[in-house]
Design an enzyme around this catalytic site. Structure first.
Site, mmCIF file in Angstrom:
data_model
loop_
_atom_site.group_PDB
_atom_site.id
_atom_site.type_symbol
_atom_site.label_atom_id
_atom_site.label_comp_id
_atom_site.label_asym_id
_atom_site.label_seq_id
_atom_site.Cartn_x
_atom_site.Cartn_y
_atom_site.Cartn_z
ATOM 1 N N ASP A 415 0.855 -1.194 0.000
ATOM 2 C CA ASP A 415 0.000 0.000 0.000
ATOM 3 C C ASP A 415 0.891 1.245 0.000
ATOM 4 O O ASP A 415 2.109 1.158 0.198
ATOM 5 C CB ASP A 415 -0.883 -0.047 1.260
ATOM 6 C CG ASP A 415 -1.972 1.028 1.266
ATOM 7 O OD1 ASP A 415 -2.336 1.523 0.187
ATOM 8 O OD2 ASP A 415 -2.454 1.361 2.380
ATOM 9 N N GLU A 418 2.812 5.138 -3.904
ATOM 10 C CA GLU A 418 2.881 6.106 -5.041
ATOM 11 C C GLU A 418 4.159 6.927 -5.020
ATOM 12 O O GLU A 418 4.585 7.345 -6.089
ATOM 13 C CB GLU A 418 1.661 7.035 -4.977
ATOM 14 C CG GLU A 418 0.350 6.320 -5.184
ATOM 15 C CD GLU A 418 -0.046 5.436 -3.994
ATOM 16 O OE1 GLU A 418 0.365 5.772 -2.866
ATOM 17 O OE2 GLU A 418 -0.702 4.418 -4.218
ATOM 18 N N ASP A 499 -8.866 3.811 -3.038
ATOM 19 C CA ASP A 499 -9.957 4.131 -2.118
ATOM 20 C C ASP A 499 -11.191 4.652 -2.831
ATOM 21 O O ASP A 499 -11.371 5.853 -3.006
ATOM 22 C CB ASP A 499 -9.453 5.144 -1.088
ATOM 23 C CG ASP A 499 -8.290 4.562 -0.289
ATOM 24 O OD1 ASP A 499 -8.132 3.324 -0.297
ATOM 25 O OD2 ASP A 499 -7.552 5.341 0.336
HETATM 26 O O1 MIG Z 1 -3.912 6.059 4.678
HETATM 27 O O2 MIG Z 1 -3.963 0.870 5.543
HETATM 28 O O3 MIG Z 1 -5.894 2.247 0.071
HETATM 29 O O4 MIG Z 1 -6.976 0.036 1.386
HETATM 30 O O5 MIG Z 1 -7.187 0.184 4.188
HETATM 31 C C1 MIG Z 1 -4.734 4.963 4.403
HETATM 32 C C2 MIG Z 1 -5.125 1.625 5.635
HETATM 33 C C3 MIG Z 1 -3.883 3.755 4.174
HETATM 34 C C4 MIG Z 1 -5.031 3.070 2.146
HETATM 35 C C5 MIG Z 1 -5.477 1.872 1.368
HETATM 36 C C6 MIG Z 1 -6.577 1.179 2.111
HETATM 37 C C7 MIG Z 1 -6.109 0.778 3.477
HETATM 38 C C8 MIG Z 1 -5.619 2.017 4.245
HETATM 39 N N1 MIG Z 1 -4.581 2.679 3.473
#
Ligand code: MIG
Length: 817
Positions: A415, A418, A499
């Site tokens: 996650d 980017e 998201d």
């Molecule tokens: O700042 O890990 O897209 O799927 O549940 C949020 C918490 C960070 C973004 C991800 C999302 C995930 C969430 N993350």
């Protein structure tokens, strides 16, 4: 970058040709055209006269070179392979391409242009503390091409908005769109795929812009019917893919950037996630709930709260005192564990946090231009960021997954890559984005600026993760999920679209969004079923799960502030709809797994727009609410509340209703179908064999039954090859495959069904084969291998003749009388 419509002519001073390439010299710069393959040409133009050095992390692979024949005639250079030709006008420097029979496409309107660009002009968002460093980074290069009136423009990577991108300006720069409700029309998102295909009846061609810098396409927005390619970095570099069909373009693209991985079979099952199932008791109770309610499930995802203070590769020992025991308890129920891993490593030195300490000791983290460690804020507060361009760093990062593997974790969810970074702790007011400065140097030799590599951050994190898992557990195929990606990431990871929100619009958006990614070589995609932000509700969740059963990657997920969003959270009616949808997914796995193998071989996406299979039907190009699931099935999702029937455009061929077995008619034609909640229309194309298994609670249970639903076409013969393997290892690469060819004669020729003897060295476990031949009327009798079958039955409701045999791997022939 609003250069004048026509860049000044750029006459060639002279030219030289080599075996596979041709270079023209101009007053400012060099232009080089190279045959990368008979059906792929690469064009490079460097105004500086120097082509950029190849990067070790380039997402584009080296292919064995192909011959290029070159001659000069009438002031033009003609360059040809067997499959494709290019013509360069020596007086202007403009290039155009053509098919072997002389149909032109991708024609330059003028020579390439270039100039220095200010950061503001790029429209790059959220870049405080950042200036474009001097040199090539500031030089924008571009070219304009004519768009044929009848071309549709598709692909273009991850975005919101419509399937056909004409009249849009699209840029490539990976960002975290962490705002609830990003919606139709959004430009760049988490992923960047600078590639597209232009489709018109009789000819599809493709283009891959070989730039990892900020780049973009103006698809007839600035000037009607003019396509502009532009990029920073001081060099124009693109590949022309000859097509001539969408399938051929995706094959060419994935030959260049790598074939999609073959996921382990379990990864095609249902995944349940939430931010977060935060204690071992929650997780075990969740797993038990699925099993007690008999809802199939293959994976549970653990979001960030399993970690100790968000330190990656640690566990919170209060919430998860014995993670290995918890993971084993899930495994005993046939459920795999997937853990989230973020790239930000807590700046926690001198406290015994080995990840930060080994990272600093090995010099694996990014450094600012002044040499200091770069840090920014994410979940663990102040954090350090690995330089994934460095091979040494990727190796270190991959090895860190050993701690997860030891615990028994089966998949890794990348996650925030980017990467998403802010300027202060999340809990403080006024948090804003805080990107890595563009002048930060990356790579083992510090050879590139972050301005060049930004778009690859998630791509290379996914690669490091996959390669680590492969080293740590060589007998099993890794499974990685990533949020950010670039072209080529399909080699290492599946991805989800970030998201979304619990809104009908977001369900709808997923249809063209996933279809576009499939055209860019990324077949293993899905969105958060039910919606991430906000509170989902029964009808939306019901419609979304029946649709999500066909997403190549099927996961339900929700935000920490959302109400419960498990399949049973919306009452018994929706629970039973969800169960049926997920059961159907599991029944279809033999078909889906074959589609995954096909994607792995040729890039062929399994979730795809109608134009992929029907590129000659221009009136189908704009349809984005009907999706082909492989070449044999089409779904017609419901995108709005209250609707209980819908209009469907039947593409050419004859079509069946998968649920009722009824013949629906012959396209092209419109059709209205009922679609009660829980029963989204699913259609099957004539000439198909849909392979279904028995319902299983997870892929760990054996496939005891294989049903072949056979749908003859009126006129055309049908072919299908079922592809199987052990679902887990790499042995398929050494021949441990089972391939079963099926052939169905058309109704006009008696609908004879032929099953060939199984090929390959993989032996499926013993099972029953159920052949179900769909016919307009009950036949008088059936013969199997020349012998009359005693024991068959006619299913009057589904209009199918059914025969059961043991699967002996031999060839068989079923003839209705
Ligand atoms: O700042 O890990 O897209 O799927 O549940 C949020 C918490 C960070 C973004 C991800 C999302 C995930 C969430 N993350």
């Amino acid at each position: 970058m609003d250069d004048p419509l026509l860049a000044p002519p750029m006459p060639a001073l002279d030219w030289v040709s080599e075996a596979t390439a041709c270079v023209t010299r101009h007053e400012h710069g060099l232009l080089r055209l190279e045959a990368v393959a008979p059906d792929i040409l690469r064009l490079r133009f460097a105004p500086s006269g120097r082509f950029a050095a190849p990067r070790p992390w380039s997402p584009v692979l080296e292919l064995p070179p192909a011959g290029l024949s070159v001659h000069e005639e009438d002031g033009r250079l003609w360059m040809e392979t067997e499959r494709l030709s290019a013509r360069l006008d020596l007086s202007s420097g403009a290039v155009s391409f053509a098919t072997p029979d002389g149909r032109p496409f991708a024609e330059d309107l003028c020579a390439p242009g270039w100039r220095e660009v200010a950061l503001e002009e790029t429209g790059l968002q959220h870049l405080p503390d950042t200036e474009l460093p001097p040199g090539e980074a500031r030089i924008g290069v571009g070219v304009r091409k004519r768009m044929a009136q009848d071309e549709g423009y598709f692909g273009f990577g991850q975005r919101d908005g419509r399937l056909d991108r004409r009249h849009r300006r699209l840029t490539h720069w990976t960002v975290d769109r962490a705002a609830p409700g990003h919606g139709l029309g959004e430009d760049n998102l988490y992923q960047a795929q600078p590639t597209f295909m232009a489709v018109r009846p009789g000819l599809t061609w493709g283009l891959l812009l070989n730039s990892t810098w900020f780049s973009g396409f103006d698809v007839g927005r600035e000037y009607e019917d003019v396509l502009t390619l532009f990029t920073l970095g001081g060099e124009l570099d693109y590949y022309i893919l000859a097509g001539p069909t969408p399938a051929a373009v995706v094959e060419q693209l994935t030959r260049l950037t790598g074939r999609p991985l073959l996921p382990p079979l379990w990864a095609l099952g249902f995944h349940q996630s939430r931010w977060s199932y935060g204690t071992d008791r929650d997780v075990r109770a969740l797993a038990e709930d699925f099993r007690q309610r008999a809802i199939p499930l293959d994976a549970i995802h653990l979001d960030i709260d399993y970690m100790d203070g968000y330190r990656v590769f640690t566990w919170d020992r209060e919430r998860f005192p014995e993670p290995a025991a918890t993971v084993a308890a899930l495994q005993a129920l046939g459920i795999r564990t997937v853990t989230i891993v973020d790239p930000g490593v807590k700046h926690d030195l001198g406290t015994g946090y080995g990840v930060a300490e080994s990272g600093v000791a090995g010099d694996y983290f990014l450094r600012r231009p002044d040499g200091e460690l770069f840090s920014g804020w994410v979940w663990p507060d102040e954090s350090l960021f690995p330089d994934f361009c460095s091979e040494r760093t990727r190796h270190w990062w991959g090895d860190l997954h050993g701690s997860l593997i030891e615990i028994g974790v089966d998949g890794v969810w990348c996650d925030m890559n980017e990467p998403s970074i802010v300027d202060r702790p999340y809990r403080e007011p006024g948090v804003t984005e805080f990107p890595i400065p563009l002048a930060v140097r990356q790579g083992d030799e510090g050879e590139a600026l972050h301005a060049e590599t930004h778009n690859l951050y998630g791509h290379l994190m996914a690669r490091a993760t996959w390669e680590g898992l492969e080293r740590l557990r060589p007998a099993r195929r890794p499974w990685v999920l990533t949020r950010s990606a670039f072209v080529g990431t399909q080699r290492w990871a599946a991805s989800w679209m970030g998201d979304n929100s619990a809104r009908w619009e977001d369900l709808e958006t997923s249809l063209p969004q996933l279809a576009s990614l499939g055209l860019c070589g990324a077949p293993h995609v899905g969105v958060d079923i039910g919606g991430f932000y906000g509170h989902s509700f029964g009808e939306l969740y019901g419609r979304w799960i029946e649709l999500g059963a066909f997403y190549p990657f099927m996961r339900a997920h929700a935000h920490c502030d959302s109400r419960p969003q498990e399949p049973w959270s919306f009452g018994p009616e929706i629970e039973s709809i969800a169960r049926q949808a997920i059961e159907l997914r599991y029944r279809l796995l033999p078909y889906f797994y074959t589609l995954a193998h096909r994607a792995h071989r040729s890039g062929e996406p399994w979730w795809r727009p109608l134009l992929f299979d029907f590129p000659d039907q221009a009136d189908l190009y704009a349809i984005e609410d009907q999706i082909m699931i492989g070449p044999q099935m089409m779904i017609a999702p419901i995108r709005a509340p209250g609707l209980r029937r819908r209009l469907i455009e039947l593409p050419p061929g004859c079509w069946y209703d998968f649920r009722s077995g009824a013949r629906l008619g012959v396209g092209p034609a419109p059709l209205v179908m009922d679609a009660p909640l829980g029963a989204m229309p699913i259609l099957v194309r004539g000439g198909s064999v849909i392979t279904l298994g028995n319902v299983r609670q997870s892929t760990a249970e054996p496939l005891g039954e294989l049903m072949l639903e056979i749908y003859p076409d009126d006129e055309a013969e049908g072919f299908w090859t079922l592809i199987e393997d052990d679902g887990e290892s790499f042995d398929y690469q050494d021949g441990a495959l089972a391939e079963t060819d099926c052939r169905i004669a058309p109704l006009s020729q008696g609908a004879v069904f032929t099953l060939a003897a199984r090929r390959g060295e993989y032996r499926p476990a013993p099972r029953t084969l159920i052949l179900r031949l769909h016919l307009p009327e009950a036949p008088a009798g059936l013969t199997l291998d020349e012998t009359a079958v005693e024991d068959w039955r006619w299913d009057a409701e589904l209009r199918a003749a059914e025969v059961r045999i043991d699967d002996d791997g031999q060839g068989h022939r079923l003839v209705p009388a």
